[in-house]
Write an enzyme that holds these catalytic residues in place. Sequence first.
Site, PDB file in Angstrom:
ATOM      1  CE  LYS A  89       2.041   4.776   8.058  1.00 13.65           C
ATOM      2  NZ  LYS A  89       0.787   4.417   8.706  1.00 13.65           N
ATOM      3  CG  ASP A  97       5.696   3.831   0.582  1.00 13.71           C
ATOM      4  OD1 ASP A  97       6.172   4.287   1.727  1.00 13.71           O
ATOM      5  OD2 ASP A  97       4.623   3.479   0.495  1.00 13.71           O
ATOM      6  CE1 TYR A 113      -3.620   2.683   0.551  1.00 14.46           C
ATOM      7  CE2 TYR A 113      -2.427   3.370   2.613  1.00 14.46           C
ATOM      8  CZ  TYR A 113      -3.489   3.418   1.808  1.00 14.46           C
ATOM      9  OH  TYR A 113      -4.072   4.524   1.778  1.00 14.46           O
TER      10      TYR A 113
HETATM   11  N1  PLP Z   1       2.701   4.203   2.308  1.00 12.52           N
HETATM   12  C1  PLP Z   1       3.052   3.228   3.290  1.00 12.52           C
HETATM   13  C2  PLP Z   1       4.046   2.152   3.333  1.00 12.52           C
HETATM   14  C3  PLP Z   1       1.938   3.249   4.454  1.00 12.52           C
HETATM   15  O1  PLP Z   1       1.931   2.623   5.188  1.00 12.52           O
HETATM   16  C4  PLP Z   1       1.057   4.464   4.248  1.00 12.52           C
HETATM   17  C5  PLP Z   1       0.161   4.488   5.187  1.00 12.52           C
HETATM   18  O2  PLP Z   1      -0.362   3.669   6.052  1.00 12.52           O
HETATM   19  C6  PLP Z   1       1.082   5.314   3.202  1.00 12.52           C
HETATM   20  C7  PLP Z   1       1.980   5.065   2.387  1.00 12.52           C
HETATM   21  C8  PLP Z   1       0.122   6.646   3.109  1.00 12.52           C
HETATM   22  O3  PLP Z   1       0.364   7.587   4.255  1.00 12.52           O
HETATM   23  P1  PLP Z   1      -0.750   8.343   4.684  1.00 12.52           P
HETATM   24  O4  PLP Z   1      -1.632   7.431   5.393  1.00 12.52           O
HETATM   25  O5  PLP Z   1       0.130   9.393   5.560  1.00 12.52           O
HETATM   26  O6  PLP Z   1      -1.185   9.163   3.605  1.00 12.52           O
END
Ligand code: PLP
Length: 429
Positions: free
Chosen positions: A268, A240, A145
């Site tokens: 985060k 990511d 994700y």
């Molecule tokens: N990338 C990863 C690996 C994530 O775990 C998340 C959210 O859980 C995101 C991107 C998206 O981040 P946000 O919820 O701050 O938009």
Amino acid sequence: MTTISNNDTLFARAQKTTPGGVNSPVRAFRSVGGTPRFITRAEGPYFWDADDKRYIDYIGSWGPAIVGHAHPQVVKAVQEAATRGLSFGAPTQGEVEMAEEICRLVPSLEQVRLVSSGTEATMSALRLARGATGRDKIVKFEGCYHGHADSLLVKAGSGLLTFGNPTSAGVPEDFVKHTLVLDYNNVAQLEEAFANFGDEIACVIIEPVAGNMNLIKANADFLQATRDLCTRHGALLIFDEVMCGFRVALGGAQELYGIKPDLTALGKVIGGGLPVAAFGGSAQLMSNMAPLGAVYQAGTLSGNPVAVAAGMTTLKLIQEPGFYERLGATAERLAAGLTAAAKEAGVVFCADAVGGMFGLYFSATPPNNYAEMMAGDRERFNVFFHAMLDEGVYFAPAAFEAGFVSAQHSDAVIDETIAAASRVFKKLA
Ligand code: PLP
């Protein structure tokens, strides 16, 4: 007489004005069933719901709360920053210091741009990759994700899996026709994709430690092959690290695996509980970003001074000597203790951990990819989840999510959790 809980009352009210009663789908308890807990306050490893029931919290706001909830130094920094003004729409010294600190700590970064969410970070990194290479195709992996931008919302993990629909409605075919989705940890498939489309692929985006299809570690040779194939074909590698950055090691997964991506997305932990995220890479690549280059991206609240204060204080706290050794030992203690308790009760279960992240699996061994993860016993997880909730332990409310420990999860807190799980596993057996 049935007592109506404040959580039930709030949930009923919430559903009238908010779709599903929540502002982010996975909070809705849809896959585990029941009423979501409405949280009123949090401190250290705990939070309390609207009925004043205390839980040991293993989601930590889905990652940010690495130093524990309401850490006095973070709260103080936020209060002080707020008294100086909430947002200026002009640059601040705090943003300079934060960019310097992130670049110092994350091996591949020379420059970063601060944004307000992980979604913005990955979406902008993707645009930069396409802009810099002049190519359209992207590769992602099933179950990873990367936030909710259109071209990344294909066979994604996390909340989407909860609803049994890993690809969102409302994303036009045309928008995703350039997205190739491959199996995680499968070198042969990736080689084939590059053999077929090598000179069209702008980038490969990956969670180097996946946390949105439960916890799944990338195999080191798979990550290395990904790096090598990208280099050979002129594609950019995007890590990511929104979830695993500053979580699996101080320098993130790229430090843990010793592999440098071209671009990194962070989020985060770097906001310490307030909205800060970032994307970055070499100064040369980042020079494609406006105002220097032709790739556009912007944000009214980007680098918000109050959020930056929370993030910077958190980044300071995680550099205290022994922080990651302790965090890793805490997650290991939990994983080992839960695995042993399940074994004693005769329940098919195992757990795994990396840094301050852990995974709980109702299968004999940890999964290696999305299909293996989906083969786990999710019904059992749901029963386990609710029984643990009754015991005052809050795990992520879906079998598809990783868990998180903080520096405030003491051995005593972990042992209390294992003792509760022991009782629950015996009932499950
Ligand atoms: N990338 C990863 C690996 C994530 O775990 C998340 C959210 O859980 C995101 C991107 C998206 O981040 P946000 O919820 O701050 O938009």
